[in-house]
Design a protein around this motif. Structure first.
Motif, PDB file in Angstrom:
ATOM      1  N   VAL A  79     -27.102 104.955  61.100  1.00 54.50           N
ATOM      2  CA  VAL A  79     -26.034 106.027  60.975  1.00 54.50           C
ATOM      3  C   VAL A  79     -25.230 106.140  62.277  1.00 54.50           C
ATOM      4  O   VAL A  79     -25.683 106.167  63.349  1.00 54.50           O
ATOM      5  CB  VAL A  79     -26.796 107.136  60.691  1.00 54.50           C
ATOM      6  N   VAL A  80     -24.013 106.009  61.767  1.00 49.65           N
ATOM      7  CA  VAL A  80     -22.917 106.312  63.000  1.00 49.65           C
ATOM      8  C   VAL A  80     -22.180 107.636  62.519  1.00 49.65           C
ATOM      9  O   VAL A  80     -21.783 107.686  61.575  1.00 49.65           O
ATOM     10  CB  VAL A  80     -21.876 105.083  63.089  1.00 49.65           C
ATOM     11  N   ILE A  81     -22.074 108.559  63.661  1.00 47.42           N
ATOM     12  CA  ILE A  81     -21.365 109.605  63.180  1.00 47.42           C
ATOM     13  C   ILE A  81     -20.130 109.739  64.187  1.00 47.42           C
ATOM     14  O   ILE A  81     -20.547 109.975  65.372  1.00 47.42           O
ATOM     15  CB  ILE A  81     -22.228 110.961  63.365  1.00 47.42           C
ATOM     16  N   ASN A  82     -18.986 109.612  63.710  1.00 48.92           N
ATOM     17  CA  ASN A  82     -17.715 109.840  64.413  1.00 48.92           C
ATOM     18  C   ASN A  82     -17.500 111.202  64.774  1.00 48.92           C
ATOM     19  O   ASN A  82     -16.578 111.842  63.882  1.00 48.92           O
ATOM     20  CB  ASN A  82     -16.649 109.082  63.760  1.00 48.92           C
ATOM     21  N   HIS A 127     -27.407  97.300  55.477  1.00 46.03           N
ATOM     22  CA  HIS A 127     -27.441  98.792  55.363  1.00 46.03           C
ATOM     23  C   HIS A 127     -26.738  99.363  56.246  1.00 46.03           C
ATOM     24  O   HIS A 127     -26.454  98.883  57.432  1.00 46.03           O
ATOM     25  CB  HIS A 127     -29.042  99.217  54.986  1.00 46.03           C
ATOM     26  N   GLY A 128     -26.323 100.920  56.024  1.00 37.82           N
ATOM     27  CA  GLY A 128     -25.930 101.563  56.901  1.00 37.82           C
ATOM     28  C   GLY A 128     -25.015 102.908  56.547  1.00 37.82           C
ATOM     29  O   GLY A 128     -24.766 102.927  55.324  1.00 37.82           O
ATOM     30  N   HIS A 129     -24.703 103.764  57.202  1.00 38.22           N
ATOM     31  CA  HIS A 129     -24.249 104.960  56.735  1.00 38.22           C
ATOM     32  C   HIS A 129     -23.069 105.470  57.956  1.00 38.22           C
ATOM     33  O   HIS A 129     -23.399 105.865  59.023  1.00 38.22           O
ATOM     34  CB  HIS A 129     -25.049 106.100  56.541  1.00 38.22           C
ATOM     35  N   ILE A 130     -21.901 105.342  57.685  1.00 42.71           N
ATOM     36  CA  ILE A 130     -20.955 105.941  58.592  1.00 42.71           C
ATOM     37  C   ILE A 130     -20.451 107.214  58.106  1.00 42.71           C
ATOM     38  O   ILE A 130     -19.911 107.451  57.148  1.00 42.71           O
ATOM     39  CB  ILE A 130     -19.540 105.024  58.493  1.00 42.71           C
ATOM     40  N   ILE A 131     -20.368 108.331  58.862  1.00 43.14           N
ATOM     41  CA  ILE A 131     -20.145 109.658  58.715  1.00 43.14           C
ATOM     42  C   ILE A 131     -18.871 110.066  59.483  1.00 43.14           C
ATOM     43  O   ILE A 131     -19.080 109.883  60.789  1.00 43.14           O
ATOM     44  CB  ILE A 131     -21.264 110.676  59.076  1.00 43.14           C
ATOM     45  N   GLN A 132     -17.865 110.426  58.922  1.00 41.65           N
ATOM     46  CA  GLN A 132     -16.702 110.700  59.685  1.00 41.65           C
ATOM     47  C   GLN A 132     -16.482 112.142  59.667  1.00 41.65           C
ATOM     48  O   GLN A 132     -16.232 112.783  58.581  1.00 41.65           O
ATOM     49  CB  GLN A 132     -15.415 109.970  59.116  1.00 41.65           C
ATOM     50  N   LEU A 133     -16.288 112.762  60.720  1.00 41.47           N
ATOM     51  CA  LEU A 133     -15.835 114.236  60.919  1.00 41.47           C
ATOM     52  C   LEU A 133     -14.463 114.515  60.576  1.00 41.47           C
ATOM     53  O   LEU A 133     -13.686 114.054  61.542  1.00 41.47           O
ATOM     54  CB  LEU A 133     -16.567 114.733  62.306  1.00 41.47           C
ATOM     55  N   SER A 134     -14.292 114.920  59.415  1.00 40.55           N
ATOM     56  CA  SER A 134     -12.921 115.366  58.877  1.00 40.55           C
ATOM     57  C   SER A 134     -12.896 116.605  59.081  1.00 40.55           C
ATOM     58  O   SER A 134     -13.097 117.224  60.137  1.00 40.55           O
ATOM     59  CB  SER A 134     -12.626 114.838  57.318  1.00 40.55           C
ATOM     60  N   SER A 135     -12.014 117.251  58.080  1.00 38.36           N
ATOM     61  CA  SER A 135     -12.078 118.889  58.343  1.00 38.36           C
ATOM     62  C   SER A 135     -11.310 119.212  56.927  1.00 38.36           C
ATOM     63  O   SER A 135     -10.822 118.336  56.083  1.00 38.36           O
ATOM     64  CB  SER A 135     -10.792 119.289  59.442  1.00 38.36           C
ATOM     65  N   VAL A 136     -11.547 120.581  56.508  1.00 36.74           N
ATOM     66  CA  VAL A 136     -10.918 120.967  55.522  1.00 36.74           C
ATOM     67  C   VAL A 136      -9.362 120.591  55.672  1.00 36.74           C
ATOM     68  O   VAL A 136      -8.505 120.828  54.688  1.00 36.74           O
ATOM     69  CB  VAL A 136     -11.382 122.469  55.084  1.00 36.74           C
ATOM     70  N   LEU A 137      -8.899 120.698  56.773  1.00 38.46           N
ATOM     71  CA  LEU A 137      -7.701 120.502  57.003  1.00 38.46           C
ATOM     72  C   LEU A 137      -7.156 118.838  57.070  1.00 38.46           C
ATOM     73  O   LEU A 137      -6.073 118.749  57.329  1.00 38.46           O
ATOM     74  CB  LEU A 137      -7.106 120.926  58.596  1.00 38.46           C
ATOM     75  N   GLU A 165     -14.331  99.593  50.200  1.00 44.23           N
ATOM     76  CA  GLU A 165     -14.661  98.048  50.908  1.00 44.23           C
ATOM     77  C   GLU A 165     -16.038  97.616  51.019  1.00 44.23           C
ATOM     78  O   GLU A 165     -16.192  96.592  51.102  1.00 44.23           O
ATOM     79  CB  GLU A 165     -13.389  97.829  51.965  1.00 44.23           C
ATOM     80  N   VAL A 166     -16.722  98.568  51.790  1.00 43.18           N
ATOM     81  CA  VAL A 166     -17.935  98.173  52.354  1.00 43.18           C
ATOM     82  C   VAL A 166     -19.074  98.438  51.548  1.00 43.18           C
ATOM     83  O   VAL A 166     -20.295  98.260  51.731  1.00 43.18           O
ATOM     84  CB  VAL A 166     -18.217  98.902  53.602  1.00 43.18           C
ATOM     85  N   LYS A 167     -18.790  99.294  50.237  1.00 47.47           N
ATOM     86  CA  LYS A 167     -19.933  99.477  49.285  1.00 47.47           C
ATOM     87  C   LYS A 167     -20.832  98.486  49.050  1.00 47.47           C
ATOM     88  O   LYS A 167     -22.175  98.452  48.939  1.00 47.47           O
ATOM     89  CB  LYS A 167     -19.530 100.396  47.798  1.00 47.47           C
ATOM     90  N   GLY A 168     -20.508  97.289  48.895  1.00 48.97           N
ATOM     91  CA  GLY A 168     -21.019  96.055  48.403  1.00 48.97           C
ATOM     92  C   GLY A 168     -21.723  95.420  49.267  1.00 48.97           C
ATOM     93  O   GLY A 168     -22.799  94.513  49.078  1.00 48.97           O
ATOM     94  N   PHE A 169     -21.486  95.855  50.777  1.00 42.67           N
ATOM     95  CA  PHE A 169     -22.542  95.393  51.833  1.00 42.67           C
ATOM     96  C   PHE A 169     -23.670  96.495  52.040  1.00 42.67           C
ATOM     97  O   PHE A 169     -24.491  96.154  53.125  1.00 42.67           O
ATOM     98  CB  PHE A 169     -21.733  95.371  52.989  1.00 42.67           C
ATOM     99  N   GLY A 170     -23.824  97.452  51.278  1.00 42.94           N
ATOM    100  CA  GLY A 170     -24.800  98.256  51.464  1.00 42.94           C
ATOM    101  C   GLY A 170     -24.382  99.582  52.341  1.00 42.94           C
ATOM    102  O   GLY A 170     -25.366 100.061  53.028  1.00 42.94           O
ATOM    103  N   ILE A 171     -23.451  99.602  52.782  1.00 43.56           N
ATOM    104  CA  ILE A 171     -22.718 100.909  53.541  1.00 43.56           C
ATOM    105  C   ILE A 171     -22.090 101.725  52.887  1.00 43.56           C
ATOM    106  O   ILE A 171     -21.286 101.290  52.058  1.00 43.56           O
ATOM    107  CB  ILE A 171     -21.861  99.959  54.636  1.00 43.56           C
ATOM    108  N   ASN A 172     -22.722 102.950  53.055  1.00 42.14           N
ATOM    109  CA  ASN A 172     -21.912 104.215  52.543  1.00 42.14           C
ATOM    110  C   ASN A 172     -21.273 104.769  53.679  1.00 42.14           C
ATOM    111  O   ASN A 172     -21.391 104.571  54.763  1.00 42.14           O
ATOM    112  CB  ASN A 172     -23.012 105.130  52.205  1.00 42.14           C
ATOM    113  N   VAL A 173     -20.304 105.508  53.131  1.00 43.83           N
ATOM    114  CA  VAL A 173     -19.032 106.423  54.078  1.00 43.83           C
ATOM    115  C   VAL A 173     -19.166 107.730  53.743  1.00 43.83           C
ATOM    116  O   VAL A 173     -18.979 107.831  52.453  1.00 43.83           O
ATOM    117  CB  VAL A 173     -17.741 105.584  53.987  1.00 43.83           C
ATOM    118  N   THR A 174     -19.359 108.746  54.524  1.00 43.26           N
ATOM    119  CA  THR A 174     -19.034 110.149  54.224  1.00 43.26           C
ATOM    120  C   THR A 174     -18.097 110.920  55.009  1.00 43.26           C
ATOM    121  O   THR A 174     -18.227 110.567  56.143  1.00 43.26           O
ATOM    122  CB  THR A 174     -20.355 110.833  54.039  1.00 43.26           C
ATOM    123  N   LEU A 175     -17.010 111.597  54.429  1.00 41.08           N
ATOM    124  CA  LEU A 175     -16.283 112.226  55.208  1.00 41.08           C
ATOM    125  C   LEU A 175     -16.907 113.824  55.028  1.00 41.08           C
ATOM    126  O   LEU A 175     -17.000 114.573  53.956  1.00 41.08           O
ATOM    127  CB  LEU A 175     -14.921 112.363  54.467  1.00 41.08           C
TER     128      LEU A 175
END
Length: 272
Positions: A79-82, A127-137, A165-175
């Motif tokens: 997991v990577v959390i930006n 596999h992997g999960h990238i979590i991006q800290l966005s905002s309601v803004l 782009e990365v779903k097929g590599f087993g990588i998830n992205v969450t905002l």
């Protein structure tokens, strides 16, 4: 099963709270900060489970070095959390060129560099999960935060595209899209543009509209982040707090009404 977490901006705020929550339950954490001395107490308490790394996310080569050090040290990168970022307060007209560029350097480009560094490792793992800290803004806007709003809208567009782009590599992205929380984000962590008197009324109205109830308790977010990291099929978007969903529903109702009002004009503009 324990996970290996890489998290930026771990010296305070959400980053600190979440890093400690991961460590407390037995995960391994590569925690980055501009000043890693701020992580000394976590290192003393959790020992080899935490790898403190000095990182200025604005520097692309530093981002790649930090990601590679974490992966080599722990043997994987689950997991990577930006999380690193800050707020710039001021009307759009008030923001200087340097302030605008610096806001995007950290909130957008810094997040991008860390993401780009992590992707080859996660692709190789499968596999992997990238979590991006966005905002309601990044979904709707508030006055006096226009440049910050713009940076988070950029994060939203970038990450939504990345997820496809990365779903097929087993990588998830969450905002992750928090509403306001009682962290230091609006305090010493923030910057303020030089004021133009003409906007004093706008700022007063903005400040008068803020209520204590609108700001959540930062520590209460930890269980939500642990749940997100453990999801087998994590969502693309994830609110934190009670303000985001009802406000977004209201904002989008207004947007759809306006779009529909001019639907005939839009269709005619297609030309065929």
């Amino acid at each position: 099963m324990s996970k290996t977490i890489f998290i930026t901006g771990a010296s305070r705020g959400f980053g600190r709270i979440w890093a400690e929550a991961f460590l407390e339950r037995g995960d391994k954490v590569a925690a980055t900060a501009r000043n890693i001395e701020a992580l000394n107490d976590l290192k003393a308490k959790y020992g080899d489970a935490i790898l403190p790394l000095q990182l200025n996310v604005d520097n692309r080569s530093e981002a790649f070095d930090a990601i590679n050090k974490a992966a080599n040290h722990f043997g994987s990168l689950d997991v990577v959390i930006n999380n690193a970022g800050y707020g710039l307060f001021g009307a759009v007209e008030e923001a200087s060129e340097q302030e605008v560029r610096q806001q995007f350097e950290t909130n957008v480009f810094g997040l991008l560099w860390v993401t780009q560094a992590a992707l080859p490792i996660m692709r190789k793992q499968g596999h992997g999960h990238i979590i991006q800290l966005s905002s309601v803004l990044g979904i709707f806007t508030l006055p006096v935060l226009g440049i910050y709003n713009a940076s988070k809208f950029a994060v939203e567009g970038l990450s939504e595209t990345l997820a496809q782009e990365v779903k097929g590599f087993g990588i998830n992205v969450t905002l992750v899209e928090p509403n306001g929380f009682a962290t230091d984000w609006a305090g010493s962590s923030s910057f303020h543009s030089e004021s133009i008197e003409a906007y004093d009324g706008v700022k007063k109205a903005f400040n008068d509209g803020l209520t204590d109830d609108a700001f959540g308790i930062p520590e209460a977010t930890a269980p939500a982040i642990l749940k997100l990291v453990d999801e087998k099929n994590p969502p693309l978007r994830y609110f934190l707090g009670k303000v985001g969903l009802p406000t977004t529903q209201q904002v989008y109702a207004q947007r759809f009404a306006e779009w529909e009002q001019y639907a005939d004009v839009a269709t005619a503009a297609h030309g065929k």
